[in-house]
Design an enzyme around this catalytic site. Structure first.
Site, PDB file in Angstrom:
ATOM      1  N   PRO A 107       0.828  -1.217   0.000  1.00  0.00           N
ATOM      2  CA  PRO A 107       0.000   0.000   0.000  1.00  0.00           C
ATOM      3  C   PRO A 107       0.854   1.255   0.000  1.00  0.00           C
ATOM      4  O   PRO A 107       1.865   1.329   0.694  1.00  0.00           O
ATOM      5  CB  PRO A 107      -0.820  -0.132   1.290  1.00  0.00           C
ATOM      6  CG  PRO A 107      -0.059  -1.092   2.148  1.00  0.00           C
ATOM      7  CD  PRO A 107       0.631  -2.028   1.213  1.00  0.00           C
ATOM      8  N   GLY A 109       0.267   5.272   0.355  1.00  0.00           N
ATOM      9  CA  GLY A 109      -0.610   6.400   0.628  1.00  0.00           C
ATOM     10  C   GLY A 109      -0.256   7.616  -0.215  1.00  0.00           C
ATOM     11  O   GLY A 109       0.910   7.949  -0.391  1.00  0.00           O
ATOM     12  N   TYR A 158      -6.519   1.942   7.648  1.00  0.00           N
ATOM     13  CA  TYR A 158      -6.042   2.574   8.874  1.00  0.00           C
ATOM     14  C   TYR A 158      -7.280   2.831   9.715  1.00  0.00           C
ATOM     15  O   TYR A 158      -8.184   3.558   9.279  1.00  0.00           O
ATOM     16  CB  TYR A 158      -5.343   3.895   8.572  1.00  0.00           C
ATOM     17  CG  TYR A 158      -4.023   3.761   7.860  1.00  0.00           C
ATOM     18  CD1 TYR A 158      -2.961   3.088   8.448  1.00  0.00           C
ATOM     19  CD2 TYR A 158      -3.832   4.338   6.609  1.00  0.00           C
ATOM     20  CE1 TYR A 158      -1.740   2.975   7.798  1.00  0.00           C
ATOM     21  CE2 TYR A 158      -2.614   4.237   5.957  1.00  0.00           C
ATOM     22  CZ  TYR A 158      -1.572   3.559   6.558  1.00  0.00           C
ATOM     23  OH  TYR A 158      -0.365   3.453   5.905  1.00  0.00           O
ATOM     24  N   HIS A 306       6.909  -0.533   8.316  1.00  0.00           N
ATOM     25  CA  HIS A 306       6.373   0.579   7.538  1.00  0.00           C
ATOM     26  C   HIS A 306       7.460   1.215   6.674  1.00  0.00           C
ATOM     27  O   HIS A 306       7.453   2.420   6.427  1.00  0.00           O
ATOM     28  CB  HIS A 306       5.747   1.635   8.453  1.00  0.00           C
ATOM     29  CG  HIS A 306       4.501   2.265   7.902  1.00  0.00           C
ATOM     30  ND1 HIS A 306       3.239   1.826   8.227  1.00  0.00           N
ATOM     31  CD2 HIS A 306       4.327   3.289   7.033  1.00  0.00           C
ATOM     32  CE1 HIS A 306       2.343   2.573   7.601  1.00  0.00           C
ATOM     33  NE2 HIS A 306       2.983   3.471   6.862  1.00  0.00           N
ATOM     34  N   GLY A 359       7.048  -1.525  -2.140  1.00  0.00           N
ATOM     35  CA  GLY A 359       6.259  -0.323  -2.356  1.00  0.00           C
ATOM     36  C   GLY A 359       6.944   0.712  -3.207  1.00  0.00           C
ATOM     37  O   GLY A 359       6.589   0.928  -4.362  1.00  0.00           O
ATOM     38  N   ARG A 360       7.951   1.383  -2.649  1.00  0.00           N
ATOM     39  CA  ARG A 360       8.547   2.531  -3.312  1.00  0.00           C
ATOM     40  C   ARG A 360       8.997   2.251  -4.744  1.00  0.00           C
ATOM     41  O   ARG A 360       8.741   3.073  -5.630  1.00  0.00           O
ATOM     42  CB  ARG A 360       9.732   3.041  -2.479  1.00  0.00           C
ATOM     43  CG  ARG A 360       9.346   3.660  -1.130  1.00  0.00           C
ATOM     44  CD  ARG A 360      10.612   4.044  -0.382  1.00  0.00           C
ATOM     45  NE  ARG A 360      10.404   4.719   0.891  1.00  0.00           N
ATOM     46  CZ  ARG A 360      10.516   4.141   2.084  1.00  0.00           C
ATOM     47  NH1 ARG A 360      10.788   2.839   2.176  1.00  0.00           N
ATOM     48  NH2 ARG A 360      10.352   4.847   3.190  1.00  0.00           N
TER      49      ARG A 360
END
Length: 417
Positions: A107, A109, A158, A306, A359-360
């Site tokens: 995910p 954001g 969240y 995270h 993610g990144r």
């Protein structure tokens, strides 16, 4: 931007003939992109520094990010030779679905403020490659729209410690058709992201001279992402933090993040009773927490700090993976944070991971080339995994085991940008 491949075509990843595409078959603008780290370098040129730092940054000293990368460097391979490694197959079954590759999209954001419609582009790329994609609750595109682009997408929530609010959101996610819900536990408060203050990034965005100057110096982002979003879709909103639409990203109203510090295991237990699909608990590092999730009926946990963006100096999830995997029972153990190479995927799976997420790098792929850029990043990782399986001496990710690894001392490494 669309991929050269039809978006509904599944990439099975089972035959070596589909790998290592000749350079001439790679679009010219992607030919300098040979590894996932290359996407960050190219994306940084296109983004204002505040947006780049929002994506790349950690918290405080940045030690959490550094430790994630170091953790993978502490393991070396003991490959086996003279094994028939033809017919390699990197597909993995998870929740009754056969995914073509053992990785998915974590995910992200605010992704669609980094790259135009990024959540949809990531979903479309994941569908084309037949890998899972997790939509963030902090996304700027309605979860229903993303589900239409990819019915196999997962949704990550969240949550506040408010059961009626939780129930309404869970019902919305179920009504949209999602089969997998990811509940994140590592955000009772947002981490101390000093880099955002230094670069000028804030939420909501404030039109300071620094922000205006950075935006003007990044016309591809300003026109291609911001202007195009406002022109075609209006002001971006936080669409999915609750069952109801959240405030505009640019407004003075702050998205609803109150009462997240009241979220507890009793809420997870209530979600398990209400949610009929796959339940995944994300953001765990402690074996004790992973076993609580297991005992409450979670179908999987995602071990994650995270990406180093919450508490500084956290343990890299790779270091607790083996202990958790040894007592997982029927629960699946997934991991993210710090994975950048096929060899990283191999190390995690040898230590007991059933699956991994990144993610990144995939968001940088969207910045560089939209859906096609994300798919190119996935092709690179796919090819690395296929090559690594052969060189290690196994045919499938499930054949990897801890005996193929040794702990090794750290080598000197230059600081990452």
């Amino acid at each position: 931007m669309t991929s050269s491949a039809h978006p509904t075509t599944l990439d099975t990843g089972t035959t070596p003939t589909a790998l290592a595409r000749p350079v001439s078959n790679v679009p010219r603008k992607f030919r300098d992109l040979l590894a996932l780290d290359d996407f960050e370098r190219h994306a940084r040129r296109r983004l204002p520094e505040m947006i780049y730092q929002y994506v790349a940054g950690g918290v405080e000293t940045g030690r959490g990010i550094d430790a994630n990368f170091e953790a993978y460097r502490q393991y070396t391979f003991v490959p086996r030779m003279f094994r028939d490694v033809s017919g390699r197959d990197q597909s993995v079954e998870l929740f009754g679905h056969r995914w073509s590759h053992p990785f998915g999209v974590a995910p992200l954001g605010g992704a669609s403020f980094v790259s135009y419609r990024a959540d949809v582009r990531l979903a479309e790329a994941a569908r084309a490659m037949n890998v899972p994609m997790i939509l963030s609750a902090s996304s700027l595109i309605p979860l229903e729209t993303v589900y239409q682009a990819n019915p196999n997408a997962w949704f990550q929530a969240y949550l506040a410690g408010d059961q009626p609010r939780i129930d309404r959101l869970v019902d919305r996610v179920a009504a949209a058709g999602y089969k997998t819900l990811v509940v994140t536990g590592d955000t009772p408060l947002l981490g101390n992201r000093e880099h955002n203050i230094r670069s000028g990034f804030s939420m909501p965005i404030k039109m300071s001279p620094k922000v205006i100057w950075q935006s003007a110096m990044s016309p591809r982002w300003l026109l291609g992402t911001v202007a195009q979003t406002f022109w075609r879709h209006g002001a971006p909103h936080f669409e999915n933090t609750d069952a109801e639409r959240g405030p505009p990203m640019m407004s003075s109203k702050v998205r609803n993040t109150n009462a997240r510090d009241e979220l507890s295991w009793k809420h997870v237990e209530a979600i398990r009773k209400r949610w009929k699909g796959n339940l995944v608990v994300k953001g765990l590092m402690s074996p004790d927490d992973a076993f609580i999730a297991r005992d409450l009926g979670a179908d999987a946990v995602i071990l994650s700090n995270h990406g180093g963006r919450q508490l500084d100096h956290t343990v890299p999830p790779l270091h607790t993976l083996a202990e958790i995997a040894a007592q997982k029972g029927a629960m699946k153990v997934i991991i993210d944070s710090g994975i950048r190479r096929g060899t990283d995927v191999m190390k995690a799976m040898a230590l007991g991971a059933d699956f991994v997420f990144l993610g990144r790098p995939f968001l940088y792929g969207a910045v560089v080339g939209g859906q096609a850029g994300v798919e190119h990043a996935m092709h690179i990782l796919r090819d690395e995994i296929d090559r690594d399986l052969a060189l290690i001496g196994v045919r499938r990710p499930g054949d990897l085991e801890a005996s193929l690894l040794r702990r090794a001392p750290l080598f000197a490494r230059e600081d990452r940008a």
